[in-house]
Design a protein around this motif. Structure first.
Motif, PDB file in Angstrom:
ATOM      1  N   ALA A  76       0.909  -1.526  -0.199  1.00 34.74           N
ATOM      2  CA  ALA A  76       0.064   0.080   0.090  1.00 34.74           C
ATOM      3  C   ALA A  76       1.094   1.483  -0.037  1.00 34.74           C
ATOM      4  O   ALA A  76       0.056   2.098  -0.574  1.00 34.74           O
ATOM      5  CB  ALA A  76      -1.433   0.415   0.789  1.00 34.74           C
ATOM      6  N   VAL A  77       2.405   1.386   0.603  1.00 39.03           N
ATOM      7  CA  VAL A  77       3.252   2.358  -0.081  1.00 39.03           C
ATOM      8  C   VAL A  77       4.007   2.072  -0.448  1.00 39.03           C
ATOM      9  O   VAL A  77       4.937   3.344  -0.281  1.00 39.03           O
ATOM     10  CB  VAL A  77       3.104   2.177   1.668  1.00 39.03           C
ATOM     11  N   GLY A  78       3.867   1.341  -1.497  1.00 43.75           N
ATOM     12  CA  GLY A  78       5.038   1.177  -2.756  1.00 43.75           C
ATOM     13  C   GLY A  78       6.204   0.881  -2.191  1.00 43.75           C
ATOM     14  O   GLY A  78       7.485   0.739  -2.907  1.00 43.75           O
ATOM     15  N   TYR A  79       7.175  -0.197  -0.314  1.00 38.33           N
ATOM     16  CA  TYR A  79       7.915  -0.396  -0.682  1.00 38.33           C
ATOM     17  C   TYR A  79       7.156  -2.203  -0.959  1.00 38.33           C
ATOM     18  O   TYR A  79       6.164  -3.092  -1.219  1.00 38.33           O
ATOM     19  CB  TYR A  79       7.608  -0.993   0.862  1.00 38.33           C
ATOM     20  N   ASN A  80       8.678  -3.085  -1.279  1.00 37.51           N
ATOM     21  CA  ASN A  80       8.884  -4.187  -2.040  1.00 37.51           C
ATOM     22  C   ASN A  80       8.803  -4.988  -0.998  1.00 37.51           C
ATOM     23  O   ASN A  80       9.826  -4.840   0.282  1.00 37.51           O
ATOM     24  CB  ASN A  80       9.885  -3.711  -2.801  1.00 37.51           C
ATOM     25  N   PRO A  81       7.801  -5.657   0.009  1.00 37.71           N
ATOM     26  CA  PRO A  81       7.858  -6.556   0.350  1.00 37.71           C
ATOM     27  C   PRO A  81       8.136  -8.140   0.944  1.00 37.71           C
ATOM     28  O   PRO A  81       8.385  -8.987   1.050  1.00 37.71           O
ATOM     29  CB  PRO A  81       6.119  -7.014   0.690  1.00 37.71           C
ATOM     30  N   ASN A  82       9.001  -8.284  -0.427  1.00 34.68           N
ATOM     31  CA  ASN A  82       9.790  -9.344  -1.068  1.00 34.68           C
ATOM     32  C   ASN A  82      10.949  -9.768  -1.057  1.00 34.68           C
ATOM     33  O   ASN A  82      11.980  -9.007  -1.513  1.00 34.68           O
ATOM     34  CB  ASN A  82       9.116 -10.360  -2.373  1.00 34.68           C
ATOM     35  N   PRO A  83      11.683  -9.648   1.012  1.00 27.64           N
ATOM     36  CA  PRO A  83      12.877 -10.536   1.162  1.00 27.64           C
ATOM     37  C   PRO A  83      14.269 -10.923   0.102  1.00 27.64           C
ATOM     38  O   PRO A  83      15.415 -10.624   0.356  1.00 27.64           O
ATOM     39  CB  PRO A  83      12.799 -10.982   2.367  1.00 27.64           C
ATOM     40  N   THR A  84      13.354 -12.347  -0.583  1.00 29.30           N
ATOM     41  CA  THR A  84      14.310 -12.179  -1.605  1.00 29.30           C
ATOM     42  C   THR A  84      14.521 -11.443  -3.001  1.00 29.30           C
ATOM     43  O   THR A  84      15.782 -11.602  -4.093  1.00 29.30           O
ATOM     44  CB  THR A  84      13.900 -13.563  -2.124  1.00 29.30           C
ATOM     45  N   THR A  85      13.813 -10.261  -3.173  1.00 30.20           N
ATOM     46  CA  THR A  85      13.998  -9.203  -4.181  1.00 30.20           C
ATOM     47  C   THR A  85      14.534  -8.306  -3.477  1.00 30.20           C
ATOM     48  O   THR A  85      14.297  -7.159  -4.199  1.00 30.20           O
ATOM     49  CB  THR A  85      13.211  -9.350  -5.218  1.00 30.20           C
ATOM     50  N   GLY A  86      15.121  -7.937  -2.597  1.00 28.13           N
ATOM     51  CA  GLY A  86      15.743  -7.227  -1.790  1.00 28.13           C
ATOM     52  C   GLY A  86      15.048  -5.897  -1.025  1.00 28.13           C
ATOM     53  O   GLY A  86      14.758  -4.778  -1.001  1.00 28.13           O
ATOM     54  N   GLY A  87      13.611  -7.039  -0.801  1.00 26.67           N
ATOM     55  CA  GLY A  87      12.481  -6.198  -0.538  1.00 26.67           C
ATOM     56  C   GLY A  87      13.094  -5.557   1.189  1.00 26.67           C
ATOM     57  O   GLY A  87      13.771  -6.460   1.757  1.00 26.67           O
ATOM     58  N   VAL A  88      11.950  -5.391   1.695  1.00 19.82           N
ATOM     59  CA  VAL A  88      12.101  -5.201   3.396  1.00 19.82           C
ATOM     60  C   VAL A  88      11.207  -5.984   4.509  1.00 19.82           C
ATOM     61  O   VAL A  88      10.026  -6.384   3.803  1.00 19.82           O
ATOM     62  CB  VAL A  88      12.547  -3.342   3.895  1.00 19.82           C
ATOM     63  N   GLN A  89      11.323  -5.900   5.605  1.00 20.60           N
ATOM     64  CA  GLN A  89      10.692  -6.870   6.226  1.00 20.60           C
ATOM     65  C   GLN A  89      10.489  -5.546   7.368  1.00 20.60           C
ATOM     66  O   GLN A  89      11.100  -4.931   8.105  1.00 20.60           O
ATOM     67  CB  GLN A  89      11.232  -7.708   7.327  1.00 20.60           C
TER      68      GLN A  89
END
Ligand code: PHE
Length: 350
Positions: free
Chosen positions: A302-315
């Motif tokens: 919803a805020v435009g962050y990448n939620p996938n840690p395997t592709t460089g996203g955040v947690q």
């Protein structure tokens, strides 16, 4: 005539020194020496009607008396003047050894006191304080937090909806939690993020000793690559230990909040009985302190962050804590309505 002069001398020498005001003294001067009707003046004026021999004697005695009276008057005038000075000194006396008059100062509300303490603990851990509006849109309070319209989870928050029903196609409400600040902050800032967000929230419900329609929450949010539940436990253990002083035992229980996965409820071992079970913790040995969890991927989306840690996203983790209950526990306050009642008898105790 000489008798008359003696009589005047007698009464004047009694009355003039007894005159305790300048008004009284002036009245006496007029009585004895007044130009029109003064007792002595009348005698002097009558001299001309006396036979030659007597006129001399009486005249000399009358003049002596006049001089003596004038001296008496001058003396008494002087005494009165000095006396006035003394009484002024007396009335304006300043006792520098007396204790001063205490200036009453107010003090911070117990909620503010505890809030400042909490903020300081998080500031030391590198968090900053972010704020958001108390009048929120439906989007920030619900939708962006993974709580769509008609989702049964909306029943978790009894909401005050505002009129008019829509402003620029948005429905407005009084925020039911501080979680919308997560969204507002992430929209404007890139990770890494470490914020806490204190503020007042509102729930449409009946008030009683443990429920108010208005209360304080503190939201927390930490987002980066590789943030785990381990990080959350470390931060929150440190927080409670610093807040209560000394090592504090905590436990996480699974719980459901739409904007986290997994979600948990955080308990602190009862400070009163150290886990034995007492009236403060309703015999459970634990006190429920906050809701928390790992930020849901839908929230990141919803805020435009990448939620996938395997592709460089955040947690990240988020938590929400009620401040009023914490303060009530801290000071053993039995009724939440006292917090905003404005009763000075209550407030002066802190
Ligand atoms: N906003 C939740 C509430 O008010 C608390 C919470 C915040 C839970 C953040 C999980 C994460 O009940």
């Amino acid at each position: 005539m000489l008798d008359e002069l003696n009589r005047i001398r007698k009464s004047a020498s009694l009355e003039i020194p007894a005159a305790h005001s300048s008004e009284r003294l002036e009245a006496l001067r007029i009585q004895f020496l007044g130009r029109e009707q003064g007792a002595l003046t009348l005698i002097l004026r009558g001299l001309k009607d006396l036979p030659e021999s007597e006129r001399k004697k009486v005249g000399a005695a009358a003049n002596r008396l006049r001089t003596d009276l004038e001296i008496l008057f001058a003396h008494q005038r002087e005494t009165l003047k000095k006396g006035a000075g003394t009484s002024r000194l007396l009335s304006e006396r300043l006792d520098v050894t007396r204790p001063g008059i205490r200036v009453r100062r107010g003090h911070l509300h117990p909620i503010t006191q505890v809030l400042r303490k909490i903020e300081n603990i998080f500031l030391r851990m590198g968090f900053t304080v972010a704020e958001g509006p108390e009048i929120e849109t439906e989007y920030y309070n619900f939708d962006a937090l993974n709580i769509p319209d008609n989702h049964p989870a909306r029943d978790m928050w009894d909401t005050f909806w505002l009129k008019p029903e829509r402003v620029k196609s948005e429905r407005l409400l009084l925020r039911t939690h501080t979680s919308p600040v997560q969204i507002r902050y992430m929209e404007k800032n890139a990770p890494p993020i470490r914020i806490i967000s204190p503020g007042v929230v509102y729930r449409y419900e009946a008030t009683d000793a443990s429920h108010d329609i208005e209360f304080w929450q503190i939201e927390g949010l930490m987002v980066d690559r590789h943030i785990s539940v381990g990080n959350f436990k470390a931060v929150i253990s440190r927080f409670f230990s610093d807040l209560f002083g000394g090592k504090v035992e905590i436990r996480l229980r699974p719980a459901y909040f739409p904007f986290v996965e997994p979600g948990f409820e955080v308990d602190v071992m009862c400070l009163q009985c150290r886990g034995q079970g007492c009236s403060v913790c309703s015999k459970t040995g634990w006190l429920e302190m906050m809701g928390a969890g790992m930020v849901h991927p839908s929230v990141f989306k919803a805020v435009g962050y990448n939620p996938n840690p395997t592709t460089g996203g955040v947690q990240g983790f988020a938590f929400g804590m009620g401040l009023d209950r914490l303060v009530m526990m801290n000071y053993k306050i039995p009724d939440v309505r006292l917090m905003r009642g404005g009763d000075l008898r209550f407030l002066k105790q802190f």
